[in-house]
Design a protein around this motif. Structure first.
Motif, short mmCIF file in Angstrom:
data_model
loop_
_atom_site.label_atom_id
_atom_site.label_comp_id
_atom_site.label_asym_id
_atom_site.label_seq_id
_atom_site.Cartn_x
_atom_site.Cartn_y
_atom_site.Cartn_z
N GLU A 1 0.26 0.66 24.26
CA GLU A 1 1.24 1.73 24.42
C GLU A 1 1.94 2.09 23.11
N ASP A 2 1.79 1.23 22.10
CA ASP A 2 2.39 1.49 20.79
C ASP A 2 1.63 2.63 20.13
N ALA B 1 5.75 -1.71 13.78
CA ALA B 1 5.90 -3.17 13.85
C ALA B 1 4.76 -3.92 13.19
N LEU B 2 3.68 -3.23 12.83
CA LEU B 2 2.54 -3.89 12.18
C LEU B 2 2.84 -4.01 10.69
N SER B 3 3.32 -5.16 10.26
CA SER B 3 3.80 -5.32 8.89
C SER B 3 2.77 -5.88 7.93
N THR B 4 1.62 -6.38 8.43
CA THR B 4 0.61 -6.94 7.55
C THR B 4 -0.73 -6.25 7.78
N VAL B 5 -1.56 -6.32 6.77
CA VAL B 5 -2.90 -5.73 6.85
C VAL B 5 -3.73 -6.40 7.95
N LEU C 1 -5.55 -4.40 11.03
CA LEU C 1 -7.00 -4.45 11.26
C LEU C 1 -7.31 -4.98 12.66
N ALA C 2 -6.55 -6.00 13.09
CA ALA C 2 -6.75 -6.54 14.43
C ALA C 2 -6.44 -5.48 15.50
N ALA C 3 -5.40 -4.69 15.25
CA ALA C 3 -5.06 -3.62 16.19
C ALA C 3 -6.16 -2.56 16.22
N ALA C 4 -6.72 -2.26 15.07
CA ALA C 4 -7.78 -1.25 15.00
C ALA C 4 -9.04 -1.71 15.73
N ARG C 5 -9.29 -3.02 15.72
CA ARG C 5 -10.48 -3.57 16.41
C ARG C 5 -10.23 -3.81 17.88
N LEU D 1 0.82 -1.22 0.00
CA LEU D 1 0.00 0.00 0.00
C LEU D 1 0.85 1.26 0.00
N GLY D 2 2.18 1.10 0.04
CA GLY D 2 3.06 2.26 -0.01
C GLY D 2 4.01 2.33 1.16
N ARG D 3 5.22 2.80 0.91
CA ARG D 3 6.23 2.90 1.96
C ARG D 3 5.82 3.87 3.07
N PRO D 4 5.19 5.02 2.75
CA PRO D 4 4.81 5.93 3.85
C PRO D 4 3.89 5.27 4.88
N LEU D 5 2.91 4.48 4.39
CA LEU D 5 2.01 3.79 5.30
C LEU D 5 2.77 2.74 6.12
N ARG D 6 3.68 2.04 5.47
CA ARG D 6 4.47 1.04 6.18
C ARG D 6 5.28 1.68 7.31
N ALA D 7 5.83 2.87 7.03
CA ALA D 7 6.61 3.57 8.05
C ALA D 7 5.72 4.02 9.22
N GLU D 8 4.49 4.41 8.91
CA GLU D 8 3.57 4.87 9.96
C GLU D 8 3.15 3.75 10.90
N LEU D 9 3.08 2.52 10.37
CA LEU D 9 2.55 1.41 11.17
C LEU D 9 3.60 0.68 11.99
#
Length: 346
Positions: free
Chosen positions: A323-324, A304-308, A312-316, A294-302
């Motif tokens: 604390e992350d 340690a969360l490397s997969t979709v 999504l699990a973190a968002a739910r 989905l793009g390097r900027p999004l990867r950098a924002e997330l």
């Protein structure tokens, strides 16, 4: 490896797949065809012929027009007079011979103190322990001793400006040439100055008349130098492969797929404009749910969360460390989305 491949590697140094395939000289376009995912990547025959004709126009008559453009954009000494420039013969046997002949011509030009045009010189650059032979369109040596890389492109420069994406690609490619040229300059005493601005020559507006602009490549030089230093050695990548691995494009698709997938890749959307295997890598990246797709900027924002699925699990609120900061932001975004959807349903 050519300059275009090295520029692409520098932009994506973590892609061991491209590093190995380019280092081994595997034809990636043919490999993509054999994998069943043709890329359509590359230059059309018409564009190639147009570019070749334009380059011939720019360098004819001993490069008089090219030297005039160089002087107009970058200076370098007295204005070159037609027919006075030196145009040494750079022909030699094999790439190593051409590299040696180019180095000799550059040394002679540094001593001559006159305008010198090297048309398609051959330079060498050590890349992860492997020599890469590079052929810039031209190198100009000015009477003041400065060396300038010249990039001749067939895309137009309209009202003094060209497509920023194409100019950026040309700058990254020129940075590779400038690094190789700097290696030659470092061997001379005193060392000549390799300009950190290159001359970009393009057709003017909608004509076939040449125009030029000086392009600052200091940023590209710094990034390319750092990224190339990070590349894994090709032999180290090859040593990690299963015995008998082959990238022979005539092998069955299933065997080739297994061989390609045995080499780790780092896919990003930018690969679509730089690599023939981008469609194959994108499909694999999406199948694994990698955020990088989905793009390097999004990867950098997330972080340690490397997969979709992880995101999504973190968002739910089902996974992740509260604390992350990335997890906290996702949970906040998930809550806001839930509120918005609840408002719509009400």
């Amino acid at each position: 490896m050519d300059a275009r491949a090295l520029a692409a590697l520098a932009a994506n140094p973590g892609c061991r797949r491209r590093a190995l395939l380019d280092g081994a000289g595997v034809p990636k376009a043919a490999l993509a065809e054999s994998l069943g995912v043709p890329s359509g990547f590359g230059q059309s025959q018409f564009a190639f012929m147009r570019g070749h004709a334009f380059e011939a126009r720019v360098t004819r008559d001993g490069g008089a027009e090219l030297l005039r453009l160089t002087h107009a954009c970058l200076g370098g000494g007295p204005e070159p007079a037609p027919g006075d420039a030196r145009t040494p013969d750079l022909s030699a046997a094999g790439p190593e011979g051409r590299v040696a002949r180019t180095a000799l011509a550059l040394r002679e030009a540094a001593d001559a103190g006159a305008w010198t045009l090297l048309d398609h010189p051959m330079l060498a650059l050590d890349v992860a322990g492997t020599p890469a032979f590079l052929e810039p369109d031209a190198v100009v040596v000015a009477p003041d001793g400065t060396w300038t890389v010249v990039e001749i492109k067939s895309f137009p420069m309209i009202d003094g400006a060209a497509d920023p994406a194409k100019v950026g690609a040309a700058a990254r490619q020129a940075a590779v040439y400038a690094l190789a040229l700097a290696d030659v300059a470092a061997g001379l005493d005193p060392a000549p100055t390799v300009r950190d601005r290159v001359l970009l020559v393009c057709p003017k507006d909608f004509s076939n008349l040449p125009t030029a602009a000086a392009v600052d490549i200091r940023k590209q030089l710094s990034v390319t130098r750092r990224q190339l230093a990070r590349l894994d050695r090709v032999e180290d990548i090859a040593a990690s492969l299963p015995p008998g691995t082959t990238f022979d494009v005539t092998r069955p698709a299933a065997e080739l797929t297994a061989a390609v997938d045995a080499v780790p890749a780092t896919y990003a959307p930018e690969c679509l404009a730089a690599c023939e295997l981008a469609f194959h890598c994108r499909a694999r990246s999406r199948a694994r749910g990698e955020v990088t797709a989905l793009g390097r900027p999004l990867r950098a924002e997330l972080g340690a969360l490397s997969t979709v699925p992880q995101a999504l699990a973190a968002a739910r609120g089902e996974a992740g460390d509260p604390e992350d900061p990335a997890v906290a932001a996702l949970r906040r975004a998930g809550a806001l989305r839930a509120e918005a959807l609840a408002g719509r349903s009400a």
